[in-house]
Design an enzyme around this catalytic site. Structure first.
Site, PDB file in Angstrom:
ATOM      1  N   GLY A  21       0.828  -1.202   0.000  1.00 42.48           N
ATOM      2  CA  GLY A  21       0.000   0.000   0.000  1.00 42.48           C
ATOM      3  C   GLY A  21       0.856   1.244   0.000  1.00 42.48           C
ATOM      4  CG  ASN A  29       2.771  -1.178   7.645  1.00 43.87           C
ATOM      5  OD1 ASN A  29       2.996  -0.079   7.140  1.00 43.87           O
ATOM      6  ND2 ASN A  29       1.957  -2.062   7.094  1.00 43.87           N
ATOM      7  NE  ARG A 167       1.049   3.998   4.427  1.00 47.37           N
ATOM      8  CZ  ARG A 167       0.622   2.745   4.636  1.00 47.37           C
ATOM      9  NH1 ARG A 167       0.602   2.254   5.857  1.00 47.37           N
ATOM     10  NH2 ARG A 167       0.232   1.989   3.631  1.00 47.37           N
ATOM     11  CG  HIS A 245      -5.309  -6.253   5.693  1.00 45.13           C
ATOM     12  ND1 HIS A 245      -5.410  -7.589   5.378  1.00 45.13           N
ATOM     13  CD2 HIS A 245      -4.233  -5.786   4.982  1.00 45.13           C
ATOM     14  CE1 HIS A 245      -4.453  -7.921   4.523  1.00 45.13           C
ATOM     15  NE2 HIS A 245      -3.719  -6.847   4.275  1.00 45.13           N
TER      16      HIS A 245
END
Length: 265
Positions: A21, A29, A167, A245
């Protein structure tokens, strides 16, 4: 060495492989996870090829194979022979390919909604998460990135404005955009596509494997675990309810206890 990494702790070595991603990295992460696990293990959190500080070299061949080859080279440089692996999504695919290519160098596998290993039985394909990822790749924007990130969690409050901004800045770096295109091509190119279907080869794995899934995963849905459980010789499945997720973040304390118990020699 072409891979950037963060190393912390002492004990048996455990490699953390982050998901994909836009703007992903080991620290983005696993920033909260690393200190918790480093109290028990020698943690090596790696920026996978095309992410974070690992943007230097082009991605060649199939992505999982490329990343696993780079990881093996990094471990050689660091003098580490055998490791346990924790992989989320894209990182789960890298962990599986590494274990297939170097079975004697992998001990245990903890795989969270692993890419390539899951095969949707009941869910639509592509999933909502994959569709939103593709939308960002075709026309990058902060709004499309935010929409993608929110598919990763059950609790949308975890996707803060600071995380979106962090991000997005990383994702629109020209080198990161190039890497995203190269990685995407490796999963669609007829010459490399089938190499990414890890569930076809997973029957060869003999490693003790813990599959971790969020019941509400909108990227790699829970029914994708059924084929993995069928073909893996030594696997068990743990499902978190009220979880998407990112099980390691949404179920932070429970996940860490589960990982420590599973990976402790």
């Amino acid at each position: 060495m072409t891979l950037a990494f963060h190393r912390e702790g002492a004990g048996s070595p455990v490699v953390l492989l982050h998901g994909g991603g836009p703007g992903a990295s080991a620290m983005s992460n696993f920033g909260r996870t690393i200190p918790a696990l480093a109290e028990h293990f020698d943690i090596l959190a790696v920026d996978q090829p095309g992410y974070g500080g690992s943007l230097g070299d082009p991605i060649t061949g199939q992505y999982f194979t490329h990343a696993a080859t780079e990881l093996a080279a990094l471990l050689d440089k660091l003098g580490i022979d055998k490791v346990d692996l924790i992989g989320n999504s894209l990182g789960g695919g890298t962990a599986v390919r590494f274990a297939l290519m170097h079975p004697g160098r992998a001990r245990r596998l903890l795989l969270m909604g692993p890419g390539g290993l899951s095969l949707n039985v009941f869910s639509a394909d592509p999933t909502e998460g994959v569709k939103r990822l593709g939308a960002f790749g075709r026309n990058p924007s902060r709004e499309r990135l935010a929409a993608f990130l929110r598919t990763l969690v059950f609790d949308p409050s975890l996707i803060s404005e600071d995380l979106i901004e962090e991000r997005f800045r990383a994702a629109v770096d020209p080198a990161a955009m190039r890497a995203m295109r190269e990685m995407g091509a490796s999963f669609s190119n007829p010459e490399t596509y089938e190499e990414g279907l890890l569930w076809r080869d997973a029957h060869r794995l003999r490693h003790e494997t813990l599959l971790v899934w969020g019941r509400e995963d909108r990227v790699n849905p829970l029914d994708g675990a059924l084929v993995a459980l069928k073909v893996l010789r030594n696997a068990r499945l743990h499902v978190f309810g009220g979880c998407g997720h990112w099980a390691h973040l949404e179920k932070f304390d429970e996940f860490n206890r589960l990982a420590i118990d599973f990976l402790t020699p």
